[in-house]
Design a protein around this motif. Structure first.
Motif, PDB file in Angstrom:
ATOM      1  N   TYR A  33       0.842  -1.191   0.000  1.00  0.00           N
ATOM      2  CA  TYR A  33       0.000   0.000   0.000  1.00  0.00           C
ATOM      3  C   TYR A  33       0.883   1.248   0.000  1.00  0.00           C
ATOM      4  CZ  TYR A  33      -3.102  -3.615   1.814  1.00  0.00           C
ATOM      5  OH  TYR A  33      -3.809  -4.775   1.990  1.00  0.00           O
ATOM      6  N   TYR A  35       0.653   5.442   0.819  1.00  0.00           N
ATOM      7  CA  TYR A  35      -0.128   6.480   1.457  1.00  0.00           C
ATOM      8  C   TYR A  35       0.584   7.809   1.295  1.00  0.00           C
ATOM      9  CZ  TYR A  35      -2.879   2.942   3.932  1.00  0.00           C
ATOM     10  OH  TYR A  35      -3.714   1.898   4.249  1.00  0.00           O
ATOM     11  N   GLN A  37       0.834  11.717   3.206  1.00  0.00           N
ATOM     12  CA  GLN A  37       0.520  12.496   4.395  1.00  0.00           C
ATOM     13  C   GLN A  37       0.988  13.922   4.193  1.00  0.00           C
ATOM     14  OE1 GLN A  37       2.509  11.525   8.132  1.00  0.00           O
ATOM     15  NE2 GLN A  37       0.612  11.967   9.264  1.00  0.00           N
ATOM     16  N   LEU A  43      -3.137  10.208   7.206  1.00  0.00           N
ATOM     17  CA  LEU A  43      -2.689   9.482   6.015  1.00  0.00           C
ATOM     18  C   LEU A  43      -3.858   9.255   5.064  1.00  0.00           C
ATOM     19  CD1 LEU A  43      -0.458   8.711   8.188  1.00  0.00           C
ATOM     20  CD2 LEU A  43      -0.064   6.712   6.755  1.00  0.00           C
ATOM     21  N   SER A  45      -4.956   7.163   1.583  1.00  0.00           N
ATOM     22  CA  SER A  45      -4.589   6.030   0.750  1.00  0.00           C
ATOM     23  C   SER A  45      -4.431   6.465  -0.707  1.00  0.00           C
ATOM     24  CB  SER A  45      -5.666   4.954   0.838  1.00  0.00           C
ATOM     25  OG  SER A  45      -5.355   3.865   0.007  1.00  0.00           O
ATOM     26  N   PHE A  88       4.369   7.193   2.293  1.00  0.00           N
ATOM     27  CA  PHE A  88       4.664   5.973   3.031  1.00  0.00           C
ATOM     28  C   PHE A  88       4.259   4.758   2.203  1.00  0.00           C
ATOM     29  CE2 PHE A  88       5.632   7.539   7.254  1.00  0.00           C
ATOM     30  CZ  PHE A  88       5.002   8.762   7.315  1.00  0.00           C
ATOM     31  N   LEU A  99      -0.394  -3.898   9.059  1.00  0.00           N
ATOM     32  CA  LEU A  99       0.505  -3.305   8.088  1.00  0.00           C
ATOM     33  C   LEU A  99       1.781  -2.855   8.785  1.00  0.00           C
ATOM     34  CD1 LEU A  99      -1.835  -1.094   5.870  1.00  0.00           C
ATOM     35  CD2 LEU A  99      -1.131  -3.470   5.525  1.00  0.00           C
ATOM     36  N   PHE A 101       4.751  -0.244   8.272  1.00  0.00           N
ATOM     37  CA  PHE A 101       4.994   0.947   7.477  1.00  0.00           C
ATOM     38  C   PHE A 101       6.480   1.212   7.314  1.00  0.00           C
ATOM     39  CE2 PHE A 101       0.941   3.046   6.776  1.00  0.00           C
ATOM     40  CZ  PHE A 101       0.114   2.283   7.585  1.00  0.00           C
ATOM     41  N   GLY A 102       6.846   1.729   6.157  1.00  0.00           N
ATOM     42  CA  GLY A 102       8.172   2.270   5.973  1.00  0.00           C
ATOM     43  C   GLY A 102       8.307   3.588   6.723  1.00  0.00           C
ATOM     44  N   THR A 103       9.515   4.116   6.759  1.00  0.00           N
ATOM     45  CA  THR A 103       9.783   5.327   7.526  1.00  0.00           C
ATOM     46  C   THR A 103       9.295   6.586   6.822  1.00  0.00           C
ATOM     47  OG1 THR A 103      11.992   5.281   6.597  1.00  0.00           O
ATOM     48  CG2 THR A 103      11.728   4.427   8.825  1.00  0.00           C
TER      49      THR A 103
ATOM     50  N   TYR B  35      -2.253   3.674  16.233  1.00  0.00           N
ATOM     51  CA  TYR B  35      -0.839   3.917  15.997  1.00  0.00           C
ATOM     52  C   TYR B  35      -0.429   5.198  16.722  1.00  0.00           C
ATOM     53  CZ  TYR B  35      -1.312   0.945  11.786  1.00  0.00           C
ATOM     54  OH  TYR B  35      -1.545  -0.077  10.904  1.00  0.00           O
ATOM     55  N   LEU B  41      10.527   8.161  13.596  1.00  0.00           N
ATOM     56  CA  LEU B  41      10.191   6.786  13.981  1.00  0.00           C
ATOM     57  C   LEU B  41       9.041   6.209  13.163  1.00  0.00           C
ATOM     58  CD1 LEU B  41      10.448   7.084  17.867  1.00  0.00           C
ATOM     59  CD2 LEU B  41      12.138   6.127  16.278  1.00  0.00           C
ATOM     60  N   GLY B  42       8.428   7.026  12.342  1.00  0.00           N
ATOM     61  CA  GLY B  42       7.337   6.531  11.513  1.00  0.00           C
ATOM     62  C   GLY B  42       6.108   6.183  12.326  1.00  0.00           C
ATOM     63  N   LEU B  43       5.291   5.279  11.788  1.00  0.00           N
ATOM     64  CA  LEU B  43       4.091   4.829  12.479  1.00  0.00           C
ATOM     65  C   LEU B  43       4.387   3.535  13.229  1.00  0.00           C
ATOM     66  CD1 LEU B  43       2.846   6.579  10.039  1.00  0.00           C
ATOM     67  CD2 LEU B  43       0.793   5.248  10.484  1.00  0.00           C
ATOM     68  N   GLU B 100      -7.056  -2.633   3.118  1.00  0.00           N
ATOM     69  CA  GLU B 100      -6.596  -1.242   3.039  1.00  0.00           C
ATOM     70  C   GLU B 100      -7.065  -0.513   4.288  1.00  0.00           C
ATOM     71  OE1 GLU B 100      -8.435   0.701  -0.180  1.00  0.00           O
ATOM     72  OE2 GLU B 100      -7.213   2.512  -0.070  1.00  0.00           O
ATOM     73  N   GLN B 101      -6.160   0.188   4.930  1.00  0.00           N
ATOM     74  CA  GLN B 101      -6.519   0.868   6.161  1.00  0.00           C
ATOM     75  C   GLN B 101      -6.897   2.309   5.878  1.00  0.00           C
ATOM     76  OE1 GLN B 101      -3.739   0.320   9.391  1.00  0.00           O
ATOM     77  NE2 GLN B 101      -3.669  -1.898   9.095  1.00  0.00           N
ATOM     78  N   PHE B 103      -7.600   5.965   7.641  1.00  0.00           N
ATOM     79  CA  PHE B 103      -7.129   6.641   8.838  1.00  0.00           C
ATOM     80  C   PHE B 103      -8.044   7.787   9.249  1.00  0.00           C
ATOM     81  CE2 PHE B 103      -2.976   4.934   9.917  1.00  0.00           C
ATOM     82  CZ  PHE B 103      -2.722   4.140   8.815  1.00  0.00           C
TER      83      PHE B 103
END
Lengths: 111, 112
Positions: A33, A35, A37, A43, A45, A88, A99, A101-103, B35, B41-43, B100-101, B103
């Protein structure tokens, strides 16, 4: 442990240029996926990629998935300022609903 | 369209207070997630829930608990808030098909 790495972490690019963001992940997964932001926002999609070879396009963004290489790319064509945001990728954790997530890649497009 | 709402956009609490963050989704999704997002640090996943009254720990559950009494509502509880829990908290939901999330808008919590 599933790890998701994005590169670059920061990207400053001129309007009109093309660039690619890479997302590598460490174990087998068929779902990826992307996203977006915006600063101070949540976030949103962008793309859902569900199989090897999947390609999705929306406007100036195109995402692809190579599950054998464990790699997804987000390609930006002719960047415009409105694309400035953090992007992301996220990978399904062993076909659960979680999920990882990448940084994130912070993209800044300047005139 | 899926809509995920969170009870507050901004919240300021004192150390030691009990804090409730509420999340509501309107699409009958089975799965809900909490989250926290911190710079660099991301999520990071705190807790998630697959169904009513079911919960599972995520990667950083310490100092948090959750409650899911109704399918549409997932609450995050900070039993005794501490300054290191100052963060952006994001709630998400998903169904059992695409996973699919979606938010919510996020709650920026400051603990002083």
């Amino acid at each position: 442990e599933l790890k998701v790495e994005q590169n670059p972490l920061f990207l400053s690019m001129q309007e009109g240029k093309n660039y690619t963001i890479y997302c590598n992940y460490s174990t087998t997964s068929d779902r990826l996926y992307w996203y977006r932001q915006d600063p101070g926002k949540s976030l949103e999609s962008l793309f859902v990629l569900l199989s090897n070879g999947a390609v999705k396009q929306e406007g100036r963004l195109m995402a692809s998935l190579d599950t054998k290489a464990r790699l997804s790319t987000l390609h930006i064509t002719a960047a415009v300022h409105d694309l400035s945001a953090t992007y992301f990728c996220a990978v399904d954790h062993y076909n659960t609903d979680k999920l990882i997530f990448g940084t994130g890649t912070r993209l800044q497009v300047f005139p | 369209d899926v809509k995920v709402t969170q009870s507050s956009r901004y919240l300021v609490k004192r150390t030691g207070e009990k804090v409730f963050l509420e999340c509501v989704q309107d699409m009958d999704h089975e799965n809900m997630f909490w989250y926290r997002q911190d710079p660099g640090l991301g999520l990071r996943l705190i807790y998630f829930s697959y169904d009513v009254k079911m919960k599972e720990k995520g990667d950083i559950p310490e100092g948090y608990s959750v409650s899911r009494e109704k399918k549409e509502r997932f609450s995050l509880i900070l039993e005794s808030a501490s300054t290191n829990q100052t963060s952006m908290y994001l709630c998400a939901s998903s169904s059992g098909t695409l996973y699919e999330q979606y938010f919510g808008p996020g709650t920026r919590l400051t603990v002083t």
